[in-house]
Design an enzyme around this catalytic site. Structure first.
Site: not given
Ligand code: PBG
Length: 325
Positions: A196, A249, A275
């Protein structure tokens, strides 16, 4: 045999020929639809940057889950927005918390639909970080593991079909696996957000979930977008710790990472079309600069072609509709 004996266009002449030689399959069966669930009564709150996506009260989340079922989408991924946030993220592991209640309600109404839950603290902490913060402002890894494991157990106890830790703390897959097993949840798979990246493309999600960090950023735990070797290492560690499936991700700026992770693990690989990726297509389509349907199906096919078995996407309902036309 080069041209003119070879003519690549021969097999592109008709739709049937193109269908016969298509290498990558995209079907609703590969899609996971994320849902933002909040406590409160009977509400749907639009998310400005994400047209078509709303924050849903539990009753509407159940309704939305029903639409996913009707469209042949096999799974939803739940994110919770609690009524209150605190330093210890207590809403995350509250047996009556928003994700726990929503999981029970969705499984009651649609037992055949897979409910995956996001396991992280950032939506529940007052400061918006994904873990416990020490007095000197550090996100404390090992203290956080305990709370993440409690969260995962409470999701499994509520009936979650899989838990998906997205916090990027070290050792969290092992911690979750050990504690899930100890509490009788040895059949609950862990879909680990293994690679991630610290990404600008989470912007709309953070607005939706109110999880923008109050200070600092997430670069001390999420990965540097420049690193693919390190991504493979992260993933292999999660595999050793017991991950059943691994995730990359975001998706679009990391298609090479998806491919490398698939080749390195041979495990089911999920990719999260996040998103900001959704918001970009929606904005370009709304201003008439892109044909939404063609663009979405191209992007999702690209993610599959890169090596993703599972695609988590806010386009899931539209894509499923278009794919069955
Ligand atoms: C929580 C999380 C996030 C997303 C999924 N789980 C946000 C982040 O890490 O700030 C992002 C999902 C998206 O942008 O669609 N940790």
């Amino acid at each position: 045999m080069p041209f003119p004996a070879t003519r690549m266009r021969r097999l592109r002449r008709t739709a049937a020929l193109r269908g016969l030689i298509r290498e990558t399959e995209l079907s609703p069966a590969h899609l996971v639809y994320p849902l933002f669930v909040e406590l409160g009564t009977d509400s749907r709150t639009p998310i400005e940057a994400m047209p078509g996506i709303e924050r849903l009260s539990i009753s509407h989340a159940v309704e939305e889950a029903g639409e996913a079922v009707a469209l042949g989408i096999p799974a939803v991924l739940l994110f919770g927005i609690p009524a209150e946030k605190d330093e210890q993220a207590s809403g995350a592991y509250d047996h009556e918390g928003v994700v726990q209640l929503a999981t029970r309600a969705i499984k009651d109404a649609h037992p055949e639909l897979l409910v995956m839950t996001d396991v992280c603290l950032c939506e529940y902490t007052s400061h918006g970080h994904c873990g416990v913060v020490t007095p000197d402002g550090e996100v404390a890894n090992d203290l956080t593991l305990e709370l993440l494991a409690k969260t995962a157990i409470s999701h499994a106890a509520a009936g979650a079909d899989a838990v998906a830790p997205s916090d990027m703390m070290d050792g969290r897959v092992a911690a979750l696996r050990a504690q899930l097993d100890a509490e009788g949840h040895d059949s609950t798979p862990i879909v680990a957000y293994s690679a991630k990246f610290a990404s600008a493309f989470y912007g709309p999600f953070r607005d939706a979930a109110g999880s923008t960090p109050a200070f600092g950023d997430r670069r001390s735990y999420q990965m540097d977008p420049a690193n693919a070797e390190e991504a493979v290492r992260e993933v292999l560690l999660d595999v050793e710790e017991g991950a059943d499936a691994v995730m990359v991700k975001p998706a679009l700026a990391y298609l090479d990472v998806i491919r490398r992770v698939k080749e390195a693990t041979r495990l089911p690989v999920a990719a999260y079309n996040v998103s900001g990726e959704y918001a970009m297509i929606k904005a370009a389509a709304a201003s008439g600069h892109l044909d939404e349907r063609t663009a979405v199906l191209e992007v999702l096919t690209g993610i599959r072609r890169a090596g993703a078995d599972i695609v988590i996407t806010y386009h899931a309902k539209d894509a499923a509709r278009w794919l069955s036309d």
